[in-house]
Design an enzyme around this catalytic site. Structure first.
Site, PDB file in Angstrom:
ATOM      1  N   GLN A  89     -38.881   0.925 -16.286  1.00  0.00           N
ATOM      2  CA  GLN A  89     -38.275   1.627 -17.415  1.00  0.00           C
ATOM      3  C   GLN A  89     -37.148   2.560 -16.984  1.00  0.00           C
ATOM      4  O   GLN A  89     -36.287   2.904 -17.780  1.00  0.00           O
ATOM      5  CB  GLN A  89     -39.347   2.435 -18.164  1.00  0.00           C
ATOM      6  CG  GLN A  89     -40.392   1.588 -18.856  1.00  0.00           C
ATOM      7  CD  GLN A  89     -39.850   0.802 -20.036  1.00  0.00           C
ATOM      8  OE1 GLN A  89     -38.787   1.115 -20.576  1.00  0.00           O
ATOM      9  NE2 GLN A  89     -40.573  -0.225 -20.442  1.00  0.00           N
ATOM     10  N   ASN A 130     -43.645   3.856 -19.917  1.00  0.00           N
ATOM     11  CA  ASN A 130     -43.049   2.968 -20.899  1.00  0.00           C
ATOM     12  C   ASN A 130     -43.329   3.365 -22.342  1.00  0.00           C
ATOM     13  O   ASN A 130     -42.617   2.953 -23.237  1.00  0.00           O
ATOM     14  CB  ASN A 130     -43.519   1.536 -20.669  1.00  0.00           C
ATOM     15  CG  ASN A 130     -45.016   1.431 -20.545  1.00  0.00           C
ATOM     16  OD1 ASN A 130     -45.635   2.106 -19.720  1.00  0.00           O
ATOM     17  ND2 ASN A 130     -45.626   0.614 -21.373  1.00  0.00           N
ATOM     18  N   CYS A 146     -53.272  -1.755 -34.595  1.00  0.00           N
ATOM     19  CA  CYS A 146     -53.089  -2.962 -35.384  1.00  0.00           C
ATOM     20  C   CYS A 146     -51.927  -3.823 -34.918  1.00  0.00           C
ATOM     21  O   CYS A 146     -51.864  -4.998 -35.232  1.00  0.00           O
ATOM     22  CB  CYS A 146     -52.902  -2.594 -36.838  1.00  0.00           C
ATOM     23  SG  CYS A 146     -54.363  -1.807 -37.511  1.00  0.00           S
ATOM     24  N   SER A 180     -36.979  -4.801 -13.084  1.00  0.00           N
ATOM     25  CA  SER A 180     -36.892  -5.963 -13.959  1.00  0.00           C
ATOM     26  C   SER A 180     -35.494  -6.026 -14.563  1.00  0.00           C
ATOM     27  O   SER A 180     -34.963  -5.011 -15.009  1.00  0.00           O
ATOM     28  CB  SER A 180     -37.932  -5.817 -15.067  1.00  0.00           C
ATOM     29  OG  SER A 180     -37.859  -6.922 -15.911  1.00  0.00           O
TER      30      SER A 180
END
Lengths: 143, 404
Positions: B181, B153, B328, B201
């Protein structure tokens, strides 16, 4: 991640980006942080004979909050005395920029950068005054 | 051009309008419970569910009876891993996976470790590939399952499913692949690739969120699972719970469209991806492509921009919706474990951006994105002490940093 308006403003319009000649005796340079931690700050000050910071510049590798913290620090440093600059605390930066807890380390780094720059300037200064004292003696002896 | 431009198709995709159209009546008119056997509302819903089952099966070369509906890939992965581990406990207690798998595979494996199972965590090389000799050597007669993703992914590296599958078959262990994916983007064939369990998915292939499925092989071998959710005995007792008929119908339609348009779409999107990547790498010295340049998903590019930190770059390119391997942007302060597993230093991991393109990406968007990234990387490099040092000829690896 939501940024405060002040962080965004400093990030988009950083104040005092650039470099001073690190070999200039009146310039103090502080480089703190490490690339693998995601932040490196370089902060430089030029100090006049009265001990006033007349110029401050920075370059920062890091997140928006790190850039903003160093940009703000240069603004605060300009025009202040070295002694007053040494009193700047990271908490003041946190407050001014409304940094969230995960970004407090950015302000700590900025405080460290200020201290490192002052320290560098002081080291140069004392080395230099030692030298000039010596050359003064030499000059006297000659005459 | 409308901004922000969406280049994060690996995170999720919009529903194709054709999918939405197909789903709509199932909210209001044909809203029946597919388990209701006593009236037409139930029969209509059941027929729609079975049609979707067959559409999804066709996408991966399976039989429709081998498709088991779930809430998404995370549930499918949990069911495949925990379900086989429990069912085949008598055979052994060993499972194999790789360090670059999604958390939805890693975490069920970690859970099993706390339950007395042993897990082999295969490392990967610089491109993201496992060593197949190492895999073969790791399989023992106690190995219940090998779980290796079809496509990564973060960097898009493709595992050689057919080779891995036949190895597992030959060694008599089950093979699960998380194809979240890859499905709908590249051809998959559970028979040719000897896959025993495969997770899918809907929302990664232009279907709705909250629905997915697990392919469970029923012949050669017949795979059995211990259910993780008990109740009304839906899905042959392997996954209880009223079916999300609307979502399932959407997933079926999404699978149909992907299958029919795959060949053309793969070429189109790969050309756009290459255009984007080439432009970036040409304009920005030292920028690097992460992962395997050859064997990867056609729509994904993961690029590191050294001397610039990823989060600040993302902040600067707010007209673009992309992901970063930087610490971050995630909840933790660690940079991407996938990039680190590939041997990237923290600094390169911090400065990486994942661009993932999709069905609605245009050439104009790609050109705009490239221009924005180039401008912003240049701006941030001018602000970067690392870039300055490199320009002065300093070797960054030799600098003594003050870590904090």
């Amino acid at each position: 991640m939501a940024y405060s308006d002040k962080v965004l403003d400093h990030y988009q319009n950083p104040r005092n980006v650039g470099s001073l000649d690190k070999n200039d005796p009146n310039v103090g340079t502080g480089v703190v942080g490490a690339p693998e931690c995601g932040d490196v700050m370089k902060l430089q000050i030029r100090v006049d004979d009265s001990g006033k910071i007349v110029e401050a510049k920075f370059k920062t590798y890091g997140c928006g909050s790190a850039i903003a913290s160093s940009s703000l620090a240069t603004e605060w440093l300009k025009g202040t005395s070295v002694d007053a600059a040494a009193q700047i605390k990271n908490t003041q930066i946190v407050e001014e920029l409304s940094l969230p807890p995960v970004k407090i380390h950015c302000s700590v780094l900025a405080e460290d950068a200020i201290k490192a720059a002052i320290e560098d300037w002081r080291t140069k200064k004392s080395a230099l005054s030692g030298k000039s004292a010596l050359s003064g003696i030499a000059a006297e002896a000659k005459s | 051009m409308k901004t922000p431009i969406y280049l994060d198709y690996s995170a999720t995709t919009p529903c194709d309008p054709r999918v939405v159209q197909r789903m709509l009546p199932f909210f209001t008119e044909t809203f029946g419970n597919s388990a209701s056997r006593s009236h037409a509302f139930g029969w209509t819903a059941e027929a729609a569910v079975e049609e979707a089952r067959s559409q999804v099966a066709q996408l991966i070369g399976a039989h429709s009876k081998e498709i088991l509906w779930t809430s998404g890939s995370t549930e499918a992965n949990n069911l495949a891993i925990k379900g086989t581990a429990t069912m085949y406990r008598e055979k052994g207690n060993h499972l194999i996976t790789a360090v670059t798998e999604h958390k939805a595979v890693l975490d069920p494996m970690k859970f099993l470790e706390t339950q007395g199972y042993e897990v082999t965590w295969l490392p990967v090389d610089g491109k993201g590939h496992v060593n197949l000799d190492q895999l073969a050597a790791a399989i023992t007669d106690k190995t219940i399952l090998v779980s290796l993703m079809a496509a990564n992914n973060e960097v898009g590296t493709l595992h050689p499913l057919a080779t891995i599958g036949s190895l597992c078959k030959q060694k008599g262990t089950l093979f699960h692949t998380d194809a979240t994916q890859a499905a709908g983007k590249i051809p998959l064939d559970v028979l040719a690739q000897h896959v025993d369990l495969l997770s899918l998915s809907a929302h990664k292939m232009y279907g709705p969120k909250g629905v997915g499925c697990l392919y469970v092989r029923r012949k050669n071998p017949r795979v059995r699972l211990t259910s993780q959710m008990d109740g009304g005995g839906h899905e042959r007792g392997m996954r209880s719970g009223t079916l999300n008929v609307t979502g399932i119908v959407g997933m079926g339609e999404a699978a149909r469209i992907c299958r029919e348009e795959m060949a053309g779409e793969m070429t189109r999107v790969a050309a756009l991806r290459d255009r984007l990547e080439r432009t970036l790498l040409r304009a920005l010295p030292d920028a690097v492509q992460n992962g395997d340049p050859a064997c990867r998903l056609p729509h994904l590019a993961n690029v590191s921009f050294p001397y610039v930190e990823g989060e600040s770059l993302i902040m600067g390119i707010k007209e673009l919706a992309v992901s970063s391997g930087s610490a971050c942007t995630s909840a933790s302060l660690e940079p991407s474990y996938v990039l680190k597993s590939l041997g990237l230093g923290d600094e390169l991991a911090h400065s990486s951006i994942r661009f993932s393109l999709g069905r609605f990406t245009t050439e104009a968007e790609v050109d705009f994105a490239a221009e924005r990234v180039i401008t912003e990387v240049k701006r941030l490099r001018e602000m970067s002490p690392l870039w300055e040092m490199v320009q002065e000829g300093v070797d960054l690896s030799k600098v003594r940093w003050t870590t904090h």
